[in-house]
Design a protein around this motif. Structure first.
Motif, mmCIF file in Angstrom:
data_model
loop_
_atom_site.group_PDB
_atom_site.id
_atom_site.type_symbol
_atom_site.label_atom_id
_atom_site.label_comp_id
_atom_site.label_asym_id
_atom_site.label_seq_id
_atom_site.Cartn_x
_atom_site.Cartn_y
_atom_site.Cartn_z
ATOM 1 N N LYS A 143 14.102 50.211 32.039
ATOM 2 C CA LYS A 143 14.068 51.672 32.669
ATOM 3 C C LYS A 143 13.881 52.301 31.041
ATOM 4 C CE LYS A 143 19.059 51.842 31.753
ATOM 5 N NZ LYS A 143 19.526 50.325 31.581
ATOM 6 N N GLU A 158 14.945 58.723 36.386
ATOM 7 C CA GLU A 158 16.088 60.228 36.224
ATOM 8 C C GLU A 158 15.085 61.222 36.552
ATOM 9 O OE1 GLU A 158 17.370 59.837 32.331
ATOM 10 O OE2 GLU A 158 18.238 58.316 32.952
ATOM 11 N N TYR A 211 18.698 57.624 38.503
ATOM 12 C CA TYR A 211 19.842 58.426 38.872
ATOM 13 C C TYR A 211 18.855 59.580 39.681
ATOM 14 C CZ TYR A 211 22.659 56.443 34.881
ATOM 15 O OH TYR A 211 22.506 55.509 34.318
HETATM 16 P P1 C2E Z 1 20.997 46.075 34.695
HETATM 17 O O1 C2E Z 1 20.557 45.189 35.069
HETATM 18 O O2 C2E Z 1 19.633 46.448 34.197
HETATM 19 O O3 C2E Z 1 21.524 47.555 35.877
HETATM 20 C C1 C2E Z 1 20.885 48.825 35.496
HETATM 21 C C2 C2E Z 1 21.433 49.451 34.426
HETATM 22 O O4 C2E Z 1 20.605 51.148 34.563
HETATM 23 C C3 C2E Z 1 22.901 50.018 35.387
HETATM 24 O O5 C2E Z 1 24.068 49.653 34.017
HETATM 25 C C4 C2E Z 1 22.695 51.499 36.295
HETATM 26 O O6 C2E Z 1 24.114 52.246 35.957
HETATM 27 C C5 C2E Z 1 21.805 51.887 34.945
HETATM 28 N N1 C2E Z 1 21.308 52.812 35.563
HETATM 29 C C6 C2E Z 1 21.065 53.118 36.880
HETATM 30 N N2 C2E Z 1 20.050 54.007 37.226
HETATM 31 C C7 C2E Z 1 19.751 55.005 35.624
HETATM 32 C C8 C2E Z 1 19.096 55.763 35.334
HETATM 33 O O7 C2E Z 1 18.293 56.623 35.662
HETATM 34 N N3 C2E Z 1 19.440 56.426 33.913
HETATM 35 C C9 C2E Z 1 19.938 55.262 32.892
HETATM 36 N N4 C2E Z 1 19.754 55.334 32.099
HETATM 37 N N5 C2E Z 1 21.047 54.471 33.457
HETATM 38 C C10 C2E Z 1 20.867 54.605 34.435
HETATM 39 P P2 C2E Z 1 25.216 49.633 34.554
HETATM 40 O O8 C2E Z 1 26.317 49.702 35.740
HETATM 41 O O9 C2E Z 1 26.332 49.880 33.299
HETATM 42 O O10 C2E Z 1 25.089 48.108 33.994
HETATM 43 C C11 C2E Z 1 24.623 47.549 32.352
HETATM 44 C C12 C2E Z 1 24.167 46.018 32.821
HETATM 45 O O11 C2E Z 1 25.292 45.528 32.862
HETATM 46 C C13 C2E Z 1 23.693 45.383 33.739
HETATM 47 O O12 C2E Z 1 22.057 46.311 33.508
HETATM 48 C C14 C2E Z 1 23.333 44.146 34.519
HETATM 49 O O13 C2E Z 1 22.196 43.335 33.333
HETATM 50 C C15 C2E Z 1 25.722 44.248 33.910
HETATM 51 N N6 C2E Z 1 25.647 43.415 35.069
HETATM 52 C C16 C2E Z 1 26.019 44.956 35.769
HETATM 53 N N7 C2E Z 1 26.850 44.359 36.524
HETATM 54 C C17 C2E Z 1 26.438 42.819 36.720
HETATM 55 C C18 C2E Z 1 27.422 41.651 36.730
HETATM 56 O O14 C2E Z 1 27.683 41.640 38.554
HETATM 57 N N8 C2E Z 1 26.600 40.305 36.982
HETATM 58 C C19 C2E Z 1 26.515 40.356 35.214
HETATM 59 N N9 C2E Z 1 25.352 39.003 35.460
HETATM 60 N N10 C2E Z 1 25.467 41.024 34.526
HETATM 61 C C20 C2E Z 1 26.065 42.746 35.456
#
Ligand code: C2E
Ligand code: CA
Ligand code: CA
Length: 526
Positions: free
Chosen positions: A438, A474, A493
């Motif tokens: 991102k 976004e 988003y």
């Molecule tokens: P990721 O795989 O890169 O997931 C995308 C993250 O970007 C998600 O954060 C999502 O909420 C956020 N995001 C989506 N759209 C936007 C946007 O328009 N702007 C911004 N600023 N952010 C956006 P989230 O949900 O907080 O997850 C963070 C990280 O945690 C994920 O990054 C992933 O690496 C990890 N994660 C989440 N769930 C799991 C899971 O079940 N297993 C594993 N191994 N890792 C997970």
């Protein structure tokens, strides 16, 4: 970031626990004090009745002594012995009058001398000594008195003892609790009046003591209310200390409970109780078909801290070796919900997989099991392997990825551009696509070096015939830019934030995507 919000049941049970701790010292002390105080009161009542018996017997001993003195004179006429009667009344303590009776007729009295008064018809056999309680007589109508009667041959000697003497003895013996004296069917108590039996009851304990020498009984005891009153007075300090201790205990417990447990224990409990929730964020196709996919993102609904984002617990659960069972359970739950849901055909479901999971043989089985829930063509499982971790393209890893692809699972490199990828790396791994990080999406429009990377990454992906997705979209400008570059999938988003699974399934955009897919008859991916 972590709000201190507890779920209602957790809050109630915590409050309950703290309440129990606060009351515990007083609750433990109360029965002990109750037992101690009731034992003390019982002993005291026993002592009181014994004391009353001693003094009453002493008073009656004087009456008995006077009767014994008069007894030998009773065969003489009244006129000759009335002086002797008066002398006894004067010299013997406690007695008020002395009267003789024969055949039911009072015939001689220390007070009136010779007189004649029928009191009862003669009774054949009476006990030698009798006691009678009276509420008064002609001379002192309102003043109780006790009559001591002793039979001496045909004559009975009646000795009146002033009720006040009895009363003083009873009052002296009554300490906390009153002592009653029962004579025949009557009793006298602290109100200085004579009443018919039964005597007033004690609701907790009654002690009865019958004199071994005269026909009367003493009754004492105590009521529950008196006991509580005594407990409150005698043990006030103890109860206050226990209440203070309870308060201290409650404060300590509250502090203990609000202290975070060790993170590993916290996480293990979360896994055992399954405090995790799966959120879905739509992944949108740029060819106008809308929500044709989603990424599963885990959330932790912590009982104390509320909803926690994965950045705060995923790295730690990887370190603790819990990420594999967590992912497995999440996949299982997702399968069980999605198998009954109406999704656009070939729906892309992205699951984040860590390197640890990829090194685990069970991943293949987990994916296989997941796919058994869906008929062919319903769902495409996409494994997102993050580029932040080093993924050595060893023979084993390539083998495993190849076998996953044979199952129909798609392999995508996540956070592309942030790590170690190079062209050779991309060529060595059997991949289906890349997901641009991102930070690159955010750089679109800005004239920075990374803004050019978007173009080159896209170009590289196209050259390698890899699918390309961009996350963090976004703005409308970003969407237009990425669409023009032929990036196939967008996530951000701008379309929707990650949301609870059920909420996602009810979104009208999902139904619209289903309708669009059926009209357009999506080309198969393979
Ligand atoms: P990721 O795989 O890169 O997931 C995308 C993250 O970007 C998600 O954060 C999502 O909420 C956020 N995001 C989506 N759209 C936007 C946007 O328009 N702007 C911004 N600023 N952010 C956006 P989230 O949900 O907080 O997850 C963070 C990280 O945690 C994920 O990054 C992933 O690496 C990890 N994660 C989440 N769930 C799991 C899971 O079940 N297993 C594993 N191994 N890792 C997970
Ligand atoms: Ca991801
Ligand atoms: Ca990312």
């Amino acid at each position: 970031m972590m709000s201190h919000r507890l779920t209602l049941p957790a809050r109630i049970s915590r409050l309950l626990l703290i309440g129990i701790a606060a009351l515990l010292p007083v609750a433990v002390t109360t029965p002990i004090v109750y037992w101690q105080e009731s034992t003390r009161l019982r002993q005291q009542a026993t002592r009181q009745t014994a004391l009353a018996e001693t003094t009453l017997d002493l008073i009656l001993d004087y009456a008995s002594q006077a009767a014994d003195t008069v007894a030998p004179l009773t065969n003489q006429p009244c006129t000759q012995i009335v002086q002797a009667l008066r002398k006894q009344v004067t010299i013997v303590p406690f007695i008020r009058s002395l009267t003789l009776e024969r055949g039911g007729i009072l015939y001689c009295s220390s007070l009136f001398g010779v007189y004649h008064r029928q009191i009862s018809s003669p009774v054949k056999s009476r006990p030698e000594t009798e006691l009678h309680l009276k509420s008064g007589n002609e001379l002192t109508p309102g003043r109780p008195l006790i009559i001591y009667r002793k039979q001496s041959g045909p004559t009975a000697i009646y000795i009146a003892i002033d009720g006040l003497h009895l009363q003083f003895s009873l009052d002296m013996a009554s300490d906390y609790n009153p002592v009653y004296m029962r004579v025949g069917p009557l009793w006298i108590g602290p109100d200085h009046a004579v009443h018919p039996t039964p005597s007033p009851p004690f609701d907790l304990l009654t002690i009865q003591r019958t004199s071994s020498r005269y026909p009367y009984t003493l009754v004492s005891g105590f009521n529950r209310r008196d006991l509580y009153h005594q407990m409150a007075i005698s043990y006030k300090l103890v109860f206050l200390s226990m209440a203070a201790l309870g308060l201290a205990l409650a404060v300590w417990l509250r502090w203990q409970l609000s202290r975070p447990a060790s993170p590993a224990a916290d996480l293990q409990r979360a896994l055992d109780n399954w405090e995790f929730e799966t959120f879905l964020q739509p992944v949108v196709r740029t060819d106008g078909l809308g929500w044709q996919g989603a990424e599963a993102l885990m959330r932790w609904r912590h009982p104390r801290d509320g909803l926690i984002n994965p950045d705060l617990f995923i790295p730690y659960s990887e370190d603790c070796g819990m990420i594999v069972p967590m992912t497995r359970k999440m996949m299982h739950q997702l399968a069980r919900t999605l198998e009954w849901s109406q999704l656009p055909p070939q729906f892309h479901l992205g699951i984040n997989i860590t390197a640890a999971h990829l090194r685990d043989d069970a991943l293949l089985v987990d994916c296989q099991q997941f796919l058994t829930h869906f008929p062919p063509g319903k769902l495409n499982l996409v494994l997102e392997l993050t580029e932040r971790e080093v993924l050595e393209p060893t023979f084993e890893v390539r083998e495993r990825l190849a076998r996953l692809r044979e199952l129909g699972v798609k392999i995508v490199i996540d956070d592309f551009g942030t790590g170690h990828s190079n062209l050779a790396y991309l060529q060595q791994l059997p991949l289906d696509g890349i997901k641009m990080d991102k930070s690159f999406t955010a750089s679109i429009g800005a004239d920075t070096p990374s803004s050019h990377i978007v173009d080159s990454v896209t170009e590289l992906a196209h050259k390698l015939k890899l699918e390309i997705a961009a996350e963090g979209v976004e703005s409308e400008a970003q969407r237009v830019y990425l669409t023009r570059l032929n990036v196939g999938w967008l996530q951000g988003y701008l379309f929707a934030r990650p949301m609870p699974l059920r909420e996602f399934l009810q979104c009208p955009e999902l139904a619209a995507a289903r309708a669009a897919a059926s009209v357009n008859r999506l080309p198969r991916d393979d």
